[in-house]
Scaffold this motif. Structure first.
Motif, short mmCIF file in Angstrom:
data_model
loop_
_atom_site.label_atom_id
_atom_site.label_comp_id
_atom_site.label_asym_id
_atom_site.label_seq_id
_atom_site.Cartn_x
_atom_site.Cartn_y
_atom_site.Cartn_z
N GLU A 120 -6.59 2.85 -9.69
CA GLU A 120 -7.77 1.97 -9.71
C GLU A 120 -8.12 1.58 -11.16
O GLU A 120 -9.13 2.04 -11.69
CB GLU A 120 -8.93 2.70 -9.01
CG GLU A 120 -10.18 1.90 -8.81
CD GLU A 120 -10.10 0.88 -7.68
OE1 GLU A 120 -8.98 0.53 -7.26
OE2 GLU A 120 -11.15 0.42 -7.27
N MET B 46 -2.80 6.30 -0.64
CA MET B 46 -3.08 5.13 0.18
C MET B 46 -1.81 4.36 0.52
O MET B 46 -1.60 3.96 1.66
CB MET B 46 -4.09 4.22 -0.53
CG MET B 46 -5.45 4.82 -0.70
SD MET B 46 -6.17 5.42 0.85
CE MET B 46 -6.51 3.88 1.70
N GLY C 119 1.24 6.24 -3.38
CA GLY C 119 0.40 7.44 -3.46
C GLY C 119 -0.26 7.69 -2.12
O GLY C 119 0.28 7.33 -1.06
N VAL D 213 7.25 0.07 -3.20
CA VAL D 213 7.69 0.04 -4.59
C VAL D 213 6.81 0.98 -5.41
O VAL D 213 5.59 0.99 -5.25
CB VAL D 213 7.53 -1.39 -5.17
CG1 VAL D 213 7.91 -1.43 -6.64
CG2 VAL D 213 8.38 -2.37 -4.37
N VAL E 25 2.90 -1.82 -3.00
CA VAL E 25 3.17 -1.37 -4.37
C VAL E 25 2.29 -0.16 -4.64
O VAL E 25 1.07 -0.23 -4.54
CB VAL E 25 2.85 -2.49 -5.38
CG1 VAL E 25 3.21 -2.03 -6.80
CG2 VAL E 25 3.64 -3.75 -5.03
N ALA F 33 -1.42 -0.91 -4.06
CA ALA F 33 -2.23 0.32 -3.97
C ALA F 33 -1.89 1.23 -5.15
O ALA F 33 -1.55 2.40 -4.97
CB ALA F 33 -1.99 1.03 -2.65
P1 NAI Z 1 -2.72 7.54 -5.98
O1 NAI Z 1 -2.97 8.03 -7.35
O2 NAI Z 1 -2.55 8.55 -4.89
O3 NAI Z 1 -1.40 6.63 -5.98
C1 NAI Z 1 -1.16 5.58 -6.86
C2 NAI Z 1 0.33 5.30 -6.88
O4 NAI Z 1 0.56 4.10 -7.61
C3 NAI Z 1 1.16 6.39 -7.54
O5 NAI Z 1 2.22 6.76 -6.68
C4 NAI Z 1 1.68 5.73 -8.80
O6 NAI Z 1 2.95 6.21 -9.20
C5 NAI Z 1 1.74 4.29 -8.37
N1 NAI Z 1 1.77 3.33 -9.48
C6 NAI Z 1 1.06 3.36 -10.61
N2 NAI Z 1 1.36 2.30 -11.38
C7 NAI Z 1 2.27 1.58 -10.71
C8 NAI Z 1 2.97 0.37 -10.96
N3 NAI Z 1 2.78 -0.31 -12.07
N4 NAI Z 1 3.85 -0.08 -10.04
C9 NAI Z 1 4.06 0.60 -8.91
N5 NAI Z 1 3.42 1.75 -8.61
C10 NAI Z 1 2.53 2.23 -9.48
O7 NAI Z 1 -3.89 6.53 -5.65
P2 NAI Z 1 -4.58 6.23 -4.24
O8 NAI Z 1 -5.63 7.22 -3.97
O9 NAI Z 1 -3.51 6.00 -3.25
O10 NAI Z 1 -5.33 4.85 -4.56
C11 NAI Z 1 -4.64 3.64 -4.65
C12 NAI Z 1 -5.62 2.51 -4.55
O11 NAI Z 1 -6.30 2.58 -3.30
C13 NAI Z 1 -6.71 2.50 -5.62
O12 NAI Z 1 -6.99 1.18 -5.92
C14 NAI Z 1 -7.87 3.15 -4.92
O13 NAI Z 1 -9.10 2.77 -5.46
C15 NAI Z 1 -7.70 2.60 -3.52
N6 NAI Z 1 -8.32 3.38 -2.46
C16 NAI Z 1 -8.23 4.74 -2.45
C17 NAI Z 1 -8.79 5.46 -1.42
C18 NAI Z 1 -8.66 6.94 -1.37
O14 NAI Z 1 -9.39 7.57 -0.59
N7 NAI Z 1 -7.79 7.56 -2.11
C19 NAI Z 1 -9.52 4.79 -0.32
C20 NAI Z 1 -9.46 3.36 -0.39
C21 NAI Z 1 -8.92 2.70 -1.43
#
Ligand code: NAI
Ligand code: 3HC
Length: 702
Positions: A387, A309, A307, A327, A304, A384
């Motif tokens: 945050e 990750m 982005g 998703v 889910v 994912a």
């Molecule tokens: P991102 O901002 O690149 O992607 C998040 C995605 O989630 C977006 O595509 C958004 O449209 C989607 N989204 C938001 N609400 C939603 C919902 N209700 N249902 C379905 N999709 C939804 O974020 P990123 O960087 O990928 O981070 C995701 C998670 O991974 C966070 O919890 C972050 O803390 C964690 N994380 C991030 C790292 C990084 O280096 N970016 C490393 C390790 C963990």
């Protein structure tokens, strides 16, 4: 000491089976037994030919690494000497290889006259990954057999090759489809009947003579491997030893190989790399989740959030052959996320590391949807999304309603409390953290975070899944930052304080790069994006203890929109399209301003202060994590930092490195820093205890 060589007679052919489960490791006992058996069958007139094979799962996984620190028993057989006898035999010797022939195991096979393997066998010389060189003729026989450059690739690369590839290179003579032992026995008997000359790798001079005429090949190879081998001794020692195969007669090359092997075996680098090998295997052992714990077989997955990750995690599943549904909230979000996935694959194809057909196959495993109902077949869902706790809780409520009853619900959160997320579902026992690192399809760490209620089945499922995904899974407990980011915090904090005290970012980065990290803290922050930690700091601002020193420089950099490489500026400046950090006077100004406000007298910081100042506090935090039971063992912390943050493997991870430095040294240095800087640098009780008792982190729990 375990290890034997079983002898079976098959009408004039002696079948010698290496027997020492699970990998038929060449222990001292096994080497002695092999030597005795060789002498026995050579002296036996009833034996015309010999087949060497492995009992159980494989041919042989190489020397018994556990014995590396033990002194050899008196009169211990030398493997090279045993192999020399075997190769010199006038009776044909055929290697019948299945499963794995690695290290000393392949060296046994290289001393045979013919090598047969079954499809699915993996062969190679992974010694370099243990910080040593092959020590039983690998660096001398292999170049003679297959040529110098291919041998350098195999020996310095250290990877195991598929049987078909080994056949193409000439490491094996035939890949046998039928019964391996029948085939090998028949081949051995035929060779004996023919009575023709036997092919002995040590006597093949053509390939090394040809290489002698091209003296530049070694310099070229060293140059080509320089980036990957930075800081490691063993790859260079491997090249040196192969170079000897070209410049010295076989016997002298063998003697030199032994000297190099012994030198490296006794080195800290090899100790560290062997520690890493066992640490990876140890990490799979969870005391209250025994191996036999039933795990859910993962046949379908869902992600889910598509982005940064989510896309990378989807690729990880697709790469491992597991169909996955992604998703997101809208078709646009999916378009955007999946376009990045396709681009990533296309880049790999362009580099020649993946075929177009394989890319198409992998992409076809990734389905897309904007409806939660489409995750109902998934055995595991990895969330994912952004945050934010409320958002994650909402997503988990919806997953709880949509997923099949036995599905595992995992979160990729990097900072939030897994228990709080689990509490919003009707099945907290099925909820767990699976913290992947960015880029998720590349980084090998999977920091699995067990919640208070995560069941053994849920834990077993994600730990087994890690292996299937080609990741290294480490189980940790819930705390702020888990293991990886929790240790990162004091490291970054002290690096920032050093700036205020007078060190420019490029000095701190250079020293930590030279220590062996892939990049220093400021380059790393610029790469990861400074905004991520800025948001976290804003969230924590209200609860931050006011009496503790706080550096505002990172916030000021973010307030100027300098989020790092992606905005063209952060701790450094970046020319358009370039990733090369350029020191920026504006940052220097911000640092000087912050120091002046805080009344910090700036001074020249010595290079030698930087490693202790940044890494001892990291180790200290590791001691707390260990004491609190957040990590099961010090070596798990090492794994997290080696695979998640690029801590150099030749230092064995921060805790092993600390043991090498000496906990007394670290404790004393931290005590001095504590006196100077106050409570944040107070030595952890466990560190104090171990230092006073003359013990190491490696002793904890053992
Ligand atoms: P991102 O901002 O690149 O992607 C998040 C995605 O989630 C977006 O595509 C958004 O449209 C989607 N989204 C938001 N609400 C939603 C919902 N209700 N249902 C379905 N999709 C939804 O974020 P990123 O960087 O990928 O981070 C995701 C998670 O991974 C966070 O919890 C972050 O803390 C964690 N994380 C991030 C790292 C990084 O280096 N970016 C490393 C390790 C963990
Ligand atoms: N010595 C001692 N123990 C070994 C070992 C070795 N060479 N290879 C594996 N083991 C142990 C593991 O620690 C593990 O023990 P555990 O169950 O108590 O944790 C057990 O055997 C099974 O290992 P794996 O879980 O890794 O088994 P897999 O089936 O997944 O993999 C393998 C098999 C590919 C052989 C893998 O174990 C491996 O890569 N082993 C190391 C191979 C190697 O580096 N060989 C070179 C040794 S040095 C040498 O040969 C010097 C020579 O040149 C003189």
């Amino acid at each position: 000491m375990p290890g034997s060589v079983e002898l079976e007679r098959h009408d004039g052919v002696a079948l010698l089976r290496l027997t020492n489960p699970p990998v038929n490791g060449l222990s001292f006992a096994m080497r002695a037994a092999l030597g005795d058996r060789i002498m026995e069958v050579l002296a036996d007139d009833g034996v015309a030919a010999i087949v060497v094979a492995g009992a159980g799962r494989m041919f042989c996984g190489g020397a018994d690494i556990r014995e590396f620190d033990a002194p050899p028993p008196p009169g211990a057989a030398s493997l090279p000497a045993v192999l020399a006898e075997m190769e010199a035999s006038r009776k044909p010797v055929v290697a019948a290889i299945h499963g794995v022939a690695a290290g000393g195991g392949l060296e046994v096979a290289l001393a045979c006259h013919v090598r047969l393997a079954v499809p699915g066998t993996r062969l190679g010389l992974p010694e370099v990954t243990l910080g040593i060189v092959p020590g039983a003729g690998g660096t001398q026989r292999l170049p003679r057999l297959i040529g110098v450059e291919p041998a350098l690739d195999v020996i310095v690369g250290g990877r195991l090759l598929a049987a078909e590839r080994a056949l193409a290179l000439g490491i094996v003579d035939q890949v046998v489809d039928g019964d391996l032992l029948d085939g090998a026995i028949a081949r051995a008997r035929q060779l004996a009947a023919d009575g023709g000359p036997l092919r002995r790798a040590s006597l093949l001079e053509e390939r090394v003579a040809e290489a002698r005429a091209r003296p530049g090949i070694f310099a070229a190879f060293r140059k080509q491997m320089a980036r990957r081998a930075r800081g490691f001794d063993a790859p260079y020692a491997c090249v040196e030893s192969v170079e000897n195969a070209v410049s010295l007669p076989f016997a002298e090359g063998m003697a030199a190989e032994r000297r190099i092997f012994e030198r490296l075996r006794a080195s800290d680098q090899s100790r560290a790399q062997r520690h890493a090998f066992f640490a990876e295997r140890e990490a799979t052992k969870i005391p209250d989740v025994p191996r036999a714990t039933p795990a859910l077989p993962v046949e379908r997955a869902a992600i889910v959030g598509c982005g940064t990750m989510g896309g990378g995690i989807a690729m990880t599943f697709a790469n491992a052959g597991i169909p996955v549904t992604v998703v997101d909230v809208s078709e646009e979000a999916l378009d955007k996320g999946l376009a990045v996935v396709a681009q990533n694959y296309a880049a790999t194809v362009a580099k020649g590391r993946l075929s177009q057909a394989a890319m198409d196959e992998r992409l076809a495993r990734i389905a897309r949807s904007v409806r939660y109902e489409d995750v109902r077949d998934a055995d595991i869902v990895v969330e994912a999304v952004f945050e934010r706790m409320e958002l994650k809780q909402e997503v988990f409520r919806r997953l709880d309603a949509a997923c099949k009853p036995d599905a595992v619900l995992a979160t990729n959160t990097s900072t939030l409390d897994v228990d709080e997320i689990a509490a919003t579902t009707s099945r907290p026992e099925s909820v767990i953290g699976t913290h992947f690192f960015s880029p998720a399809n590349v980084m090998r760490l999977m920091e699995n975070v067990r919640g208070r209620r995560s069941s053994p089945r849920t834990i077993a499922t994600v730990m087994q899944l890690a292996k299937r995904l080609g990741k290294v899974g480490v189980l940790v407990g819930v705390c702020d930052g888990f293991v990886g980011n929790r240790l990162l915090a004091p490291y970054l904090r002290e690096a920032e304080f050093l700036l205020e005290e007078g060190a420019p970012p490029q000095q701190v980065d250079r020293v930590l790069f030279e220590f062996g990290l892939p990049m220093g803290p400021f380059q790393m922050s610029d790469l990861a994006g400074n905004d991520v930690s800025w948001f976290i700091r804003q969230r924590q601002a209200a609860t931050r203890p006011a009496h503790l020193r706080y550096s505002p420089v990172a916030d000021r950099i973010c307030e100027r929109g300098r989020f790092g490489q992606k905005t063209g500026a952060g701790w450094y400046r970046y020319e358009p399209g370039s990733r090369t950090p350029v020191p920026d006077p504006l940052v220097e100004e911000l640092i000087a301003g912050a120091a002046a406000e805080a009344g910090i007298a700036r001074r020249a910081v010595g290079d030698d202060e930087i490693v202790p100042r940044c890494l001892y506090p990291l180790v200290n935090e590791g001691a707390k994590v260990l004491d609190e039971g957040i990590a099961l063992r010090a070596s798990d912390i090492d794994i997290v930092w080696m695979h998640g943050y690029g801590f150099p493997r030749y230092r064995g991870g921060p805790m092993f490195w600390a043991d090498l430095v000496g906990l007394r040294t670290i404790y004393d240095a931290l005590s001095r820093l504590h006196d100077e800087h106050g409570e944040r640098l107070e030595p952890a009780p466990l560190l104090k205890r171990l230092a006073e008792q003359g013990k190491e982190f490696g002793d904890v729990g053992s």
